[in-house]
Structure formats: C-alpha cells, structure tokens
Design an enzyme around this catalytic site. Structure first.
Site, PDB file in Angstrom:
ATOM      1  N   GLY A  12       0.892  -1.105   0.143  1.00  0.00           N
ATOM      2  CA  GLY A  12       0.065  -0.007  -0.098  1.00  0.00           C
ATOM      3  C   GLY A  12       0.799   1.281   0.144  1.00  0.00           C
ATOM      4  N   ASN A  14       1.365   2.920  -2.758  1.00  0.00           N
ATOM      5  CA  ASN A  14       0.908   4.122  -3.441  1.00  0.00           C
ATOM      6  C   ASN A  14      -0.523   4.559  -2.641  1.00  0.00           C
ATOM      7  OD1 ASN A  14       2.201   4.495  -6.171  1.00  0.00           O
ATOM      8  ND2 ASN A  14       1.906   2.438  -6.406  1.00  0.00           N
ATOM      9  N   ASN A 108      -5.246   3.357 -12.771  1.00  0.00           N
ATOM     10  CA  ASN A 108      -4.437   2.386 -12.640  1.00  0.00           C
ATOM     11  C   ASN A 108      -3.060   3.059 -12.627  1.00  0.00           C
ATOM     12  OD1 ASN A 108      -3.408  -0.342 -11.873  1.00  0.00           O
ATOM     13  ND2 ASN A 108      -2.355  -0.399 -14.173  1.00  0.00           N
ATOM     14  N   HIS A 110       1.028   1.792 -13.339  1.00  0.00           N
ATOM     15  CA  HIS A 110       1.835   0.947 -13.970  1.00  0.00           C
ATOM     16  C   HIS A 110       3.096   1.537 -14.069  1.00  0.00           C
ATOM     17  CE1 HIS A 110       2.830  -2.594 -16.088  1.00  0.00           C
ATOM     18  NE2 HIS A 110       3.664  -1.834 -16.821  1.00  0.00           N
ATOM     19  N   ASP A 151      -3.506  -3.027 -19.505  1.00  0.00           N
ATOM     20  CA  ASP A 151      -2.699  -1.672 -19.557  1.00  0.00           C
ATOM     21  C   ASP A 151      -2.912  -0.960 -20.930  1.00  0.00           C
ATOM     22  OD1 ASP A 151      -1.464  -2.389 -16.914  1.00  0.00           O
ATOM     23  OD2 ASP A 151      -0.072  -3.584 -18.189  1.00  0.00           O
ATOM     24  N   GLU A 181       5.697   6.936  -9.259  1.00  0.00           N
ATOM     25  CA  GLU A 181       4.747   6.537  -9.020  1.00  0.00           C
ATOM     26  C   GLU A 181       3.709   7.369  -7.687  1.00  0.00           C
ATOM     27  OE1 GLU A 181       4.102   2.263  -8.207  1.00  0.00           O
ATOM     28  OE2 GLU A 181       6.012   1.954  -9.326  1.00  0.00           O
TER      29      GLU A 181
END
Length: 210
Positions: A12, A14, A108, A110, A151, A181
């Site tokens: 976790g 992010n 999302n 990536h 993606d 990120e």
C-alpha cells in the site's frame, strides 16, 4: 468532494501517497471511502485503518466461483457511492461489468512507460527485471484509465525515471516508486477531482486550470 475507493494487493505504498496528499492538501476536496484488498494479509489494510478508512479483504478464494466474487466486488463498490476507483498496486483481474459500469472512472498506476513493458505478465518486480534485461536507459510510471485490455486504457500522466548502470530490480523499483508513482498518482487524482480530465476519441485531454 471527490469520493474515491482504492483497490490494493500488497503493502500500500501508493495508497499511502494518496493519503499523504489528501492530508497535506495537495489533493483537495477528496475523500477515500474504502480500501479493499484481495489479500487479507496486505499491509495496505492496516495503513487504511490507521487513518480511519474503512478497509476489508475480499478474495476470490472465499467464493464458489469467480462470477460470484465479481458480483460481490461490484456490489461492495457500489455500496460506497464513489466517483472514482483507484487501482493502487492491485493484482486483481477487474470484472468486465465493473469496467463497463465505471467507464473512465477507474484508474491504474503501472510501473513503466506504457506501451513499453506492460500487458499480460508485466506486474510488480517482474517489470523492472525486464527493463534491466533489455538494457533501456529510461523507464518510469504511467497512470491510465482502465479498459477491457491489460494496460491499454487512455493514458493520463507519465513520468520518466533514469535507469542506472548498477541498478538491481529492487533498487530500480524503489526509484520508480519514489520519483514517479508516488507523484503522478496523487497528481492524476487531483486533476480528476478538479474536473480537468476528459477522454475524447480514446485519448485523454487535460485542461489548464482557470
């Protein structure tokens, strides 16, 4: 107020970047309504609870069929009445009915510069292993909307990160998280919350703030 839900599978980090952004004010007028993990041992659940965010584990293994799990996941997300679903290190295959119901409302993060090093099989540390095997000089991270492909949804933000000569997959993974990120995921949420992001003909348009 932008109401978001977060799906996670692991530690976790992010999620923490989003929480920190909300608490610092860099992500304004946003509330995390839930955190759901397919892994009951995910530390992300503990992170959420420490900040008073409703958190629960919901695993396909606890259901008689994948269809039953998918139905419960959609029902659970619907119950929180969110505007945006954020996949923050989520390794679940997202049900088609959820994608359709939340079209251009699921994002999302990536860990590469899509379309490089993405698609089926490219997740987690494996992405960075392949980056180093190929010998590229620049990698990074991408925030994109989720569609039925892997993606392949419209790209919102990207940030490049240097690949250094003596990198290991673990070192590179950490640098991509820290330099890309944890920056562009909160930024994307902030832009969406301000109503500055739209999808036109399969591409993202970001308007300037007034």
């Amino acid at each position: 107020m932008l109401k978001i839900g977060v799906l996670v599978s692991g530690g976790g980090t992010n999620l923490q970047a989003i929480v920190d952004g909300i608490e610092s004010g860099s992500i304004a007028h946003t509330q995390i309504r839930f955190v759901i993990s397919n892994n009951k041992n995910a530390y992300a659940l503990e992170r959420a609870r420490k900040h008073g965010i409703p958190a629960q584990a919901l695993s396909p293994r606890d259901f008689a069929s994948r269809e039953a799990f998918n139905e419960e996941l959609v029902r659970c997300i619907d119950s929180y009445d969110v505007d945006l679903v954020v996949l923050a290190g989520c390794l679940l295959i997202i049900p088609p009915q959820l994608i359709e119901k939340y079209r251009n409302r699921i994002i999302n993060i990536h860990p590469s510069l899509i379309p490089a090093f993405c698609g089926k099989g490219y997740y987690g540390l494996h992405v960075h292993e392949k980056v180093l095997e190929r010998g590229v000089r620049v990698t990074g991270a991408t925030v994109h909307f989720v569609d039925e492909g892997t993606d392949t949804g419209p790209i919102i933000l990207q940030k490049a990160v240097e690949v250094k000569q003596d990198d290991t997959p673990e070192i590179l993974q950490r640098r991509v998280m820290e330099e890309a990120e944890w920056k562009i995921l909160p930024q994307a949420i902030s832009l969406i919350g301000k109503g500055l992001v739209s999808v036109e003909n399969g591409r993202v348009r970001i308007r300037e703030e007034a």
